[in-house]
Scaffold this active site. Structure first.
Site, PDB file in Angstrom:
ATOM      1  N   ASN A   4      13.416 -54.147  44.061  1.00  0.00           N
ATOM      2  CA  ASN A   4      13.524 -54.859  45.321  1.00  0.00           C
ATOM      3  C   ASN A   4      12.282 -54.499  46.129  1.00  0.00           C
ATOM      4  OD1 ASN A   4      14.032 -55.636  47.961  1.00  0.00           O
ATOM      5  ND2 ASN A   4      16.209 -55.162  47.842  1.00  0.00           N
ATOM      6  N   ASP A  29      14.536 -66.005  48.244  1.00  0.00           N
ATOM      7  CA  ASP A  29      15.804 -66.552  48.727  1.00  0.00           C
ATOM      8  C   ASP A  29      15.635 -66.942  50.192  1.00  0.00           C
ATOM      9  OD1 ASP A  29      18.442 -66.988  49.617  1.00  0.00           O
ATOM     10  OD2 ASP A  29      19.236 -65.494  48.236  1.00  0.00           O
ATOM     11  N   LYS A  33      21.007 -69.294  57.010  1.00  0.00           N
ATOM     12  CA  LYS A  33      21.688 -69.005  58.276  1.00  0.00           C
ATOM     13  C   LYS A  33      20.884 -68.004  59.096  1.00  0.00           C
ATOM     14  CE  LYS A  33      26.285 -69.872  56.484  1.00  0.00           C
ATOM     15  NZ  LYS A  33      27.590 -69.293  56.146  1.00  0.00           N
ATOM     16  N   ASP A  65       9.740 -73.462  48.502  1.00  0.00           N
ATOM     17  CA  ASP A  65      10.083 -74.875  48.516  1.00  0.00           C
ATOM     18  C   ASP A  65      10.862 -75.224  49.786  1.00  0.00           C
ATOM     19  OD1 ASP A  65      12.252 -73.383  47.745  1.00  0.00           O
ATOM     20  OD2 ASP A  65      12.859 -74.694  46.104  1.00  0.00           O
TER      21      ASP A  65
END
Length: 110
Positions: A4, A29, A33, A65
């Site tokens: 990570n 990712d 929200k 994207d």
């Protein structure tokens, strides 16, 4: 290697035997929200670490994207304008749109 980057980047790079000349963050990712934006991979500590460890003339490539995510990543590096410049300001031969976004990925990734 699996890691990570938000947590392990500094430790990994500190043991790297050569100069760090390229960091690419490709399609992380998006965490759409607002309350989850804190989970996005590119946070201030990671940008600080990249800035500290990247060699002179090194490059950072961010790609997403999702325009909001790409813009957020770009703005985080724009906060270090004394260290980083947009590619279109360095190499006038690169094909960019009116906002300085590269039209093609220099790594050949769509």
């Amino acid at each position: 290697m699996f890691a990570n980057a938000t947590v392990s980047f500094e430790q990994i790079v500190s043991s790297y035997p050569g100069p760090l000349s390229l960091v690419s963050i490709l399609c992380p990712d998006p965490h759409f929200k607002k309350r989850h934006h804190k989970r996005r991979v590119l946070q201030t500590p990671l940008v600080d670490s990249i800035t500290k460890n990247l060699c002179l003339g090194g490059r950072v490539l961010v790609q997403s994207d999702v325009l909001d995510v790409a813009t957020d990543m770009r703005e985080r590096f724009d906060g270090y304008s004394d260290v980083f410049e947009h590619a279109d300001r360095i190499d006038k031969d690169l094909q960019c749109d009116n906002e300085g976004w590269l039209l093609d990925n220099p790594m050949g990734i769509r």
